[in-house]
Design a protein around this motif. Sequence first.
Motif, PDB file in Angstrom:
ATOM      1  N   PHE A  95      58.812  34.267   4.642  1.00  0.00           N
ATOM      2  CA  PHE A  95      59.463  35.284   3.815  1.00  0.00           C
ATOM      3  C   PHE A  95      59.493  34.774   2.381  1.00  0.00           C
ATOM      4  O   PHE A  95      59.960  33.673   2.110  1.00  0.00           O
ATOM      5  CB  PHE A  95      60.881  35.570   4.320  1.00  0.00           C
ATOM      6  CG  PHE A  95      60.923  36.606   5.406  1.00  0.00           C
ATOM      7  CD1 PHE A  95      61.087  37.950   5.093  1.00  0.00           C
ATOM      8  CD2 PHE A  95      60.783  36.235   6.735  1.00  0.00           C
ATOM      9  CE1 PHE A  95      61.116  38.911   6.095  1.00  0.00           C
ATOM     10  CE2 PHE A  95      60.802  37.190   7.742  1.00  0.00           C
ATOM     11  CZ  PHE A  95      60.972  38.536   7.419  1.00  0.00           C
ATOM     12  N   ARG A  96      58.989  35.600   1.465  1.00  0.00           N
ATOM     13  CA  ARG A  96      58.863  35.209   0.069  1.00  0.00           C
ATOM     14  C   ARG A  96      59.262  36.381  -0.833  1.00  0.00           C
ATOM     15  O   ARG A  96      59.164  37.548  -0.444  1.00  0.00           O
ATOM     16  CB  ARG A  96      57.420  34.804  -0.244  1.00  0.00           C
ATOM     17  CG  ARG A  96      56.908  33.635   0.565  1.00  0.00           C
ATOM     18  CD  ARG A  96      55.407  33.442   0.360  1.00  0.00           C
ATOM     19  NE  ARG A  96      55.073  33.253  -1.056  1.00  0.00           N
ATOM     20  CZ  ARG A  96      55.088  32.092  -1.669  1.00  0.00           C
ATOM     21  NH1 ARG A  96      55.415  30.987  -1.004  1.00  0.00           N
ATOM     22  NH2 ARG A  96      54.777  31.991  -2.956  1.00  0.00           N
ATOM     23  N   GLU A  97      59.674  36.029  -2.044  1.00  0.00           N
ATOM     24  CA  GLU A  97      60.015  37.061  -3.016  1.00  0.00           C
ATOM     25  C   GLU A  97      58.773  37.721  -3.618  1.00  0.00           C
ATOM     26  O   GLU A  97      58.832  38.847  -4.100  1.00  0.00           O
ATOM     27  CB  GLU A  97      60.889  36.474  -4.120  1.00  0.00           C
ATOM     28  CG  GLU A  97      62.267  36.051  -3.634  1.00  0.00           C
ATOM     29  CD  GLU A  97      63.126  35.481  -4.744  1.00  0.00           C
ATOM     30  OE1 GLU A  97      63.978  36.233  -5.274  1.00  0.00           O
ATOM     31  OE2 GLU A  97      62.938  34.296  -5.094  1.00  0.00           O
ATOM     32  N   SER A  98      57.664  37.012  -3.590  1.00  0.00           N
ATOM     33  CA  SER A  98      56.406  37.564  -4.099  1.00  0.00           C
ATOM     34  C   SER A  98      55.251  36.809  -3.458  1.00  0.00           C
ATOM     35  O   SER A  98      55.450  35.804  -2.761  1.00  0.00           O
ATOM     36  CB  SER A  98      56.326  37.439  -5.620  1.00  0.00           C
ATOM     37  OG  SER A  98      56.062  36.105  -6.009  1.00  0.00           O
ATOM     38  N   GLY A  99      54.044  37.284  -3.710  1.00  0.00           N
ATOM     39  CA  GLY A  99      52.859  36.623  -3.190  1.00  0.00           C
ATOM     40  C   GLY A  99      52.289  35.581  -4.113  1.00  0.00           C
ATOM     41  O   GLY A  99      51.192  35.052  -3.858  1.00  0.00           O
ATOM     42  N   ASP A 100      53.006  35.244  -5.174  1.00  0.00           N
ATOM     43  CA  ASP A 100      52.510  34.233  -6.122  1.00  0.00           C
ATOM     44  C   ASP A 100      52.478  32.872  -5.447  1.00  0.00           C
ATOM     45  O   ASP A 100      53.452  32.476  -4.784  1.00  0.00           O
ATOM     46  CB  ASP A 100      53.402  34.179  -7.361  1.00  0.00           C
ATOM     47  CG  ASP A 100      53.402  35.490  -8.143  1.00  0.00           C
ATOM     48  OD1 ASP A 100      52.416  36.239  -8.025  1.00  0.00           O
ATOM     49  OD2 ASP A 100      54.399  35.765  -8.839  1.00  0.00           O
ATOM     50  N   PRO A 101      51.386  32.125  -5.611  1.00  0.00           N
ATOM     51  CA  PRO A 101      51.296  30.806  -4.977  1.00  0.00           C
ATOM     52  C   PRO A 101      52.255  29.814  -5.617  1.00  0.00           C
ATOM     53  O   PRO A 101      52.628  29.934  -6.781  1.00  0.00           O
ATOM     54  CB  PRO A 101      49.838  30.400  -5.212  1.00  0.00           C
ATOM     55  CG  PRO A 101      49.425  31.170  -6.423  1.00  0.00           C
ATOM     56  CD  PRO A 101      50.171  32.466  -6.367  1.00  0.00           C
ATOM     57  N   GLY A 102      52.661  28.828  -4.828  1.00  0.00           N
ATOM     58  CA  GLY A 102      53.529  27.762  -5.321  1.00  0.00           C
ATOM     59  C   GLY A 102      53.252  26.484  -4.558  1.00  0.00           C
ATOM     60  O   GLY A 102      53.101  26.504  -3.339  1.00  0.00           O
ATOM     61  N   GLY A 103      53.128  25.373  -5.253  1.00  0.00           N
ATOM     62  CA  GLY A 103      52.795  24.120  -4.597  1.00  0.00           C
ATOM     63  C   GLY A 103      51.308  23.833  -4.669  1.00  0.00           C
ATOM     64  O   GLY A 103      50.519  24.610  -5.213  1.00  0.00           O
ATOM     65  N   GLU A 104      50.912  22.725  -4.076  1.00  0.00           N
ATOM     66  CA  GLU A 104      49.532  22.263  -4.196  1.00  0.00           C
ATOM     67  C   GLU A 104      48.632  22.729  -3.059  1.00  0.00           C
ATOM     68  O   GLU A 104      47.413  22.766  -3.213  1.00  0.00           O
ATOM     69  CB  GLU A 104      49.504  20.730  -4.263  1.00  0.00           C
ATOM     70  CG  GLU A 104      50.242  20.158  -5.468  1.00  0.00           C
ATOM     71  CD  GLU A 104      50.191  18.650  -5.511  1.00  0.00           C
ATOM     72  OE1 GLU A 104      49.601  18.053  -4.572  1.00  0.00           O
ATOM     73  OE2 GLU A 104      50.734  18.066  -6.465  1.00  0.00           O
ATOM     74  N   ALA A 105      49.193  23.081  -1.911  1.00  0.00           N
ATOM     75  CA  ALA A 105      48.371  23.498  -0.777  1.00  0.00           C
ATOM     76  C   ALA A 105      47.669  24.811  -1.088  1.00  0.00           C
ATOM     77  O   ALA A 105      48.201  25.657  -1.829  1.00  0.00           O
ATOM     78  CB  ALA A 105      49.237  23.651   0.468  1.00  0.00           C
ATOM     79  N   PRO A 106      46.463  25.041  -0.554  1.00  0.00           N
ATOM     80  CA  PRO A 106      45.755  26.312  -0.764  1.00  0.00           C
ATOM     81  C   PRO A 106      46.591  27.490  -0.250  1.00  0.00           C
ATOM     82  O   PRO A 106      47.111  27.442   0.868  1.00  0.00           O
ATOM     83  CB  PRO A 106      44.470  26.143   0.048  1.00  0.00           C
ATOM     84  CG  PRO A 106      44.288  24.665   0.181  1.00  0.00           C
ATOM     85  CD  PRO A 106      45.669  24.092   0.243  1.00  0.00           C
ATOM     86  N   GLN A 107      46.722  28.504  -1.061  1.00  0.00           N
ATOM     87  CA  GLN A 107      47.569  29.642  -0.697  1.00  0.00           C
ATOM     88  C   GLN A 107      46.940  30.959  -1.143  1.00  0.00           C
ATOM     89  O   GLN A 107      46.472  31.072  -2.271  1.00  0.00           O
ATOM     90  CB  GLN A 107      48.948  29.519  -1.349  1.00  0.00           C
ATOM     91  CG  GLN A 107      49.742  28.305  -0.916  1.00  0.00           C
ATOM     92  CD  GLN A 107      51.020  28.160  -1.714  1.00  0.00           C
ATOM     93  OE1 GLN A 107      51.718  29.131  -1.976  1.00  0.00           O
ATOM     94  NE2 GLN A 107      51.322  26.935  -2.130  1.00  0.00           N
ATOM     95  N   LEU A 108      46.974  31.912  -0.260  1.00  0.00           N
ATOM     96  CA  LEU A 108      46.667  33.305  -0.568  1.00  0.00           C
ATOM     97  C   LEU A 108      47.573  34.134   0.327  1.00  0.00           C
ATOM     98  O   LEU A 108      47.317  34.292   1.523  1.00  0.00           O
ATOM     99  CB  LEU A 108      45.198  33.636  -0.329  1.00  0.00           C
ATOM    100  CG  LEU A 108      44.795  35.100  -0.597  1.00  0.00           C
ATOM    101  CD1 LEU A 108      45.114  35.498  -2.047  1.00  0.00           C
ATOM    102  CD2 LEU A 108      43.322  35.320  -0.294  1.00  0.00           C
ATOM    103  N   TRP A 109      48.665  34.618  -0.253  1.00  0.00           N
ATOM    104  CA  TRP A 109      49.714  35.247   0.540  1.00  0.00           C
ATOM    105  C   TRP A 109      49.423  36.735   0.749  1.00  0.00           C
ATOM    106  O   TRP A 109      49.313  37.496  -0.198  1.00  0.00           O
ATOM    107  CB  TRP A 109      51.070  35.057  -0.135  1.00  0.00           C
ATOM    108  CG  TRP A 109      51.495  33.621  -0.133  1.00  0.00           C
ATOM    109  CD1 TRP A 109      51.440  32.731  -1.174  1.00  0.00           C
ATOM    110  CD2 TRP A 109      52.022  32.900   0.978  1.00  0.00           C
ATOM    111  NE1 TRP A 109      51.903  31.506  -0.789  1.00  0.00           N
ATOM    112  CE2 TRP A 109      52.272  31.573   0.535  1.00  0.00           C
ATOM    113  CE3 TRP A 109      52.319  33.226   2.300  1.00  0.00           C
ATOM    114  CZ2 TRP A 109      52.797  30.596   1.367  1.00  0.00           C
ATOM    115  CZ3 TRP A 109      52.837  32.258   3.139  1.00  0.00           C
ATOM    116  CH2 TRP A 109      53.079  30.960   2.674  1.00  0.00           C
TER     117      TRP A 109
END
Length: 290
Positions: free
Chosen positions: A149-163
């Motif tokens: 659960f996130r407030e937005s799909g913006d990535p955060g942190g160093e791990a690869p992310q595409l929410w």
Amino acid sequence: MEYIPVRVSDIIRQVNRDIYLPAIQREFVWGTDRIERLFDSIMADFPIGSFLYWKLEQKNKDEWPVYEFIRDFDGESPHNPPANMAGITKDVTLVLDGQQRITSLLIGLKGSYRYFYYRWRKTRLYLNLLKPPAPNEDNPEELTYGFAFRESGDPGGEAPQLWYPVGRILDFEDAEDAKADMRSKLAELPEDQRDNANRLIGRLHNRVHTTLVGNYYQEKSQDYDKVLQVFVRANSAGQPLEYSDLLLATAMNRPDNRGGYLVKVKYPSMSYYLGFVGSFLQPELEEYTR
């Protein structure tokens, strides 16, 4: 006893249209972590349990208060809204067992979850398309898939992310259309990440639209005392019900002429009267006989 298989999309389509909650149900209590685990279980092909429904005939629907499932959970106001039964000229289905799971599916696919952590946060369920499935055999409670659960799909942190917003999968009847919708965002990714994202989109679509994730049994008796017994027995496998919980929950069912509500129970061979003080339910269990 006949159990009927059901898909997630079937449940979502019927909630608050054909499926509602009876007054005897308690409110939604799951946190975001349990909702994430439910979706993780569905993606990993783990069983999520059966559901128990009660078919309330149209002629009896006005005798009992009926509530909607929560779509947008708000920690400041976690109450289920009353369902408007006016104009409904058909039988309705009430959920006796499975409220937490069905509400979680609705929140995850079509709603939101607002909670307080240092400040109020309104979040939605996302799936990280770049995280490969990684089951942890030493800790089965750890998620295999990247639900959060996130407030937005913006990535955060160093791990690869595409929410990916999980509810977006409902917009597509065909998994290939869901993949095509993300093609432009995947185009610049390395091949392995692109393949992982497409596999997850396809799997999510299959688990929501195609896979029979559970079964339901429908109780058809119109005997309310029997339905109460069925409800207590069904819920004894989950969070235990105190007898006072059942009294408080059923207090909304039968108004009497004293401004309170008569609760008919068979234990211990007497009835109890719960009085109201303004809008506050006063749990004074006065012996009340007729």
